[in-house]
Design a protein around this motif. Structure first.
Motif, PDB file in Angstrom:
ATOM      1  N   VAL A 179     -13.886  -5.258  -5.963  1.00 26.65           N
ATOM      2  CA  VAL A 179     -13.604  -6.577  -5.405  1.00 26.65           C
ATOM      3  C   VAL A 179     -13.296  -7.509  -6.576  1.00 26.65           C
ATOM      4  O   VAL A 179     -13.569  -7.187  -7.730  1.00 26.65           O
ATOM      5  CB  VAL A 179     -14.798  -7.126  -4.579  1.00 26.65           C
ATOM      6  CG1 VAL A 179     -15.034  -6.292  -3.337  1.00 26.65           C
ATOM      7  CG2 VAL A 179     -16.062  -7.203  -5.426  1.00 26.65           C
ATOM      8  N   THR A 231     -18.043  -7.304  -0.301  1.00 29.98           N
ATOM      9  CA  THR A 231     -16.842  -8.115  -0.108  1.00 29.98           C
ATOM     10  C   THR A 231     -17.197  -9.488   0.451  1.00 29.98           C
ATOM     11  O   THR A 231     -16.651 -10.508   0.005  1.00 29.98           O
ATOM     12  CB  THR A 231     -15.860  -7.407   0.840  1.00 29.98           C
ATOM     13  OG1 THR A 231     -16.560  -7.023   2.030  1.00 29.98           O
ATOM     14  CG2 THR A 231     -15.267  -6.170   0.205  1.00 29.98           C
ATOM     15  N   SER A 260     -11.040 -11.149  -1.784  1.00 30.85           N
ATOM     16  CA  SER A 260     -12.002 -10.124  -2.213  1.00 30.85           C
ATOM     17  C   SER A 260     -11.291  -8.867  -2.684  1.00 30.85           C
ATOM     18  O   SER A 260     -11.740  -8.201  -3.617  1.00 30.85           O
ATOM     19  CB  SER A 260     -12.969  -9.798  -1.066  1.00 30.85           C
ATOM     20  OG  SER A 260     -13.811 -10.894  -0.801  1.00 30.85           O
ATOM     21  N   MET A 263     -18.832 -11.759  -2.255  1.00 28.55           N
ATOM     22  CA  MET A 263     -17.881 -12.419  -3.143  1.00 28.55           C
ATOM     23  C   MET A 263     -17.090 -13.490  -2.403  1.00 28.55           C
ATOM     24  O   MET A 263     -16.777 -14.539  -2.968  1.00 28.55           O
ATOM     25  CB  MET A 263     -16.929 -11.399  -3.772  1.00 28.55           C
ATOM     26  CG  MET A 263     -17.573 -10.510  -4.823  1.00 28.55           C
ATOM     27  SD  MET A 263     -18.576 -11.403  -6.057  1.00 28.55           S
ATOM     28  CE  MET A 263     -17.398 -12.581  -6.727  1.00 28.55           C
ATOM     29  N   GLY A 264     -16.792 -13.263  -1.120  1.00 29.39           N
ATOM     30  CA  GLY A 264     -16.104 -14.286  -0.332  1.00 29.39           C
ATOM     31  C   GLY A 264     -16.920 -15.566  -0.240  1.00 29.39           C
ATOM     32  O   GLY A 264     -16.398 -16.679  -0.415  1.00 29.39           O
ATOM     33  N   GLN A 324     -10.207 -17.768   0.257  1.00 25.88           N
ATOM     34  CA  GLN A 324      -9.759 -16.377   0.296  1.00 25.88           C
ATOM     35  C   GLN A 324      -8.309 -16.239  -0.155  1.00 25.88           C
ATOM     36  O   GLN A 324      -7.905 -15.179  -0.636  1.00 25.88           O
ATOM     37  CB  GLN A 324      -9.919 -15.823   1.713  1.00 25.88           C
ATOM     38  CG  GLN A 324     -11.361 -15.642   2.133  1.00 25.88           C
ATOM     39  CD  GLN A 324     -11.498 -15.309   3.608  1.00 25.88           C
ATOM     40  OE1 GLN A 324     -10.602 -15.595   4.410  1.00 25.88           O
ATOM     41  NE2 GLN A 324     -12.628 -14.720   3.980  1.00 25.88           N
TER      42      GLN A 324
END
Length: 535
Positions: free
Chosen positions: A518, A344, A406, A347-348, A401
């Protein structure tokens, strides 16, 4: 002389009728207890369906048409079905933009999609609506009953045991590792300066190094060595999301007979072997240490706080010393945190770098802030006090975000009837909280598709609904490691931008978003890095 008694025919007939009546009543009794539960279930189902049909939503024919069109597009354009499904659900949510929720059926299972903060608050802020959706059962072979998949008293006990490991005072112990591993990532990117890079891959290896060293207490040097774990994780995540939209393989028995199910088992086995090796190695080290050194919490002489060395140490201490957790319990939580603690955040970070690379004006503002904090000394380690000064970068990451959370959806299973926006939603319904669409609510975020970090300046956040922005979920079941994740993301992004200028090569309208475990792009997030020269 033999006297023959005249039979009492009236009594005989009564006895005979009683026998028939007894058999009759037995059959009535049998049929009642056999048929009544089915009748009762049908009546209950009708009552629930009546409630559901009162909700806004697509009728069966419309939804069938949507998916028929999607299927033809998939076959014609070779687009993955989970991408189309995600796009259709987002499009259908837009069509119900004036409503706070809408319903549909997948197979015989009723789903309700929530996409407004008032509706989402009802679910996330509840102390009783804590059960994850039935889809999380698909992860049982992988996570067993770890913190993500467990519910009820087991979840409450685990949450209580593990929360101290993520206290904000303890995070300062992790900062040197975050800085060190992000510097390794910078060196990896230096070797690819000017080349096209799919930023997701090197960032994922970096976050895997970070989670192993901070939470598990071991160095694996994933950024410099090949690891099968990352590829197995990527494939298993895709297989999980693909299974969700195929009701005919929801049954484990059916799924594991398929080729895809066998591949999923193989990928999970690779990851389980990896985490089992981590546990064995750390347990061996702890057993070899003197007892006074095996305590994962150590008093700091200068500050009256307890310092945390490794998440796995806490689990092993609860196993070895207190006998609260079994080895199986430890494996459950390690497998859970190995995924949740790196994929997570990877990907953030990747989405943040991609968005920064599209907006040179925003990137310049970040560079100015970092130069103000570090001056000419661009080589010194990032400390906790430095991170606290990165206020503009904090806004940038939050805005990233918002656009690309995510977790694009959050699932809950209703175990009781719940009133939402004037509608009674019955027990047994799967509630999907559409975070991706929630964050694009124009009533809360004007021009929602515009990347604007100033949305998260303190004066612009004032008065905003607390459930309008939930990248780490919210309420009792929010992300236990969200402070750690933000600290990690800010440190990694800052160290990269201290050295480089980023150029993203693909515009946002060319992305093909895929809602797996995600939110990913179906394809690379392509960037170039160029060395900065500070005058």
């Amino acid at each position: 002389m033999l006297v023959t008694k005249t039979p009492n025919w009236k009594r005989l007939m009564l006895d005979q009728n009683w026998k028939y009546m007894s058999v009759y009543f037995i059959w009535i009794f049998f049929l009642f207890f056999m048929v009544w539960p089915a009748v009762k279930a049908l009546l209950e189902r009708k009552k629930k369906n009546d409630m559901l049909w009162k909700l806004p939503g697509c009728n069966a024919n419309t939804l069938f048409l949507y998916f028929a069109i999607a299927k033809s597009i998939v076959l014609r354009n070779q687009i993955k079905s989970n991408i189309l499904t995600f796009q259709i659900l987002c499009g259908a949510t837009l069509l119900h933009g004036k409503e706070k929720l809408w319903r549909l059926w997948i197979g015989s299972k009723p789903w309700v999609i929530l996409h407004k903060p008032e509706a989402i608050e009802v679910i996330l802020n509840s102390n009783t609506i804590l059960k994850k959706t039935f889809m999380y059962d698909f992860l049982n072979y992988w996570f067993k009953e770890g913190l993500i998949t467990s519910s009820g008293s087991k979840w409450r006990m685990r949450r209580k045991l593990l929360t101290p490991a993520f206290h904000f005072r303890i995070l300062s112990d992790f900062q040197p590792v975050l800085d060190e591993q992000s510097r390794v990532l910078v060196k990896v990117l230096e070797e690819k300066e000017g080349e096209i890079v799919d930023i997701v891959h090197p960032v994922t290896l970096c976050t895997l190094d970070i989670i192993c060293e901070t939470a598990m207490g071991i160095k694996i040097e994933a950024q410099r060595k090949n690891t099968k774990y990352v590829e197995a994780l990527k494939q298993a995540s895709s297989q999980f999301s693909d299974r969700i939209i195929k009701p005919w393989v929801w049954s484990d028995f059916t799924y594991y007979l398929t080729e895809e199910g066998r591949k999923y088992k193989k990928n999970v086995s690779i990851m389980l072997q990896f985490t089992s090796a981590v546990i064995r190695e750390r347990k061996k080290e702890m057993l070899l240490k003197p007892k006074e050194e095996s305590n994962p919490f150590q008093e700091d002489d200068d500050v009256n706080t307890k310092k945390r060395k490794a998440f796995l140490d806490l689990l092993l201490d609860l196993h070895i010393k207190d006998n609260i957790l079994s080895e199986r319990d430890i494996r459950e939580e390690v497998d859970t945190f190995m995924f949740a603690g790196h994929d997570t955040t990877a990907m953030g970070i990747s989405w943040a770098l991609y968005n920064i690379g599209l907006r040179l004006d925003i990137q310049e503002n970040i560079h100015n802030e970092l130069d103000r904090i570090f001056g000419d000394d661009q080589e010194r380690p990032i400390k906790m006090e430095d991170v606290r000064e990165m206020k503009y970068l904090d806004c940038v990451i939050k805005e990233s975000q918002r656009l690309y959370p995510s977790l694009p959806v959050i699932g809950r299973e209703l175990e009781e009837d719940v009133m939402i926006d004037g509608y009674m939603v019955p027990a047994g319904t799967t509630c999907m909280l559409a975070t991706f669409m929630l964050h694009r609510n124009p009533e809360v975020f004007p021009n929602p598709e515009v990347f604007d970090p100033e949305r998260f300046l303190p004066e612009n956040c004032a008065g905003r609904h607390p459930f309008a922005y939930v990248p780490f979920s919210a309420g009792p079941r929010n992300c236990i490691g969200q402070r750690f994740a933000m600290l990690e993301e800010k440190t990694v992004v800052a160290n990269i931008l201290r050295k480089f200028r980023i150029e993203s090569l693909d515009p946002r309208d060319k992305l093909r978003l895929s809602s797996e475990m995600v939110l990913r792009n179906d394809g690379p997030l392509r960037i170039r890095v160029h060395r900065r020269y500070i005058s």
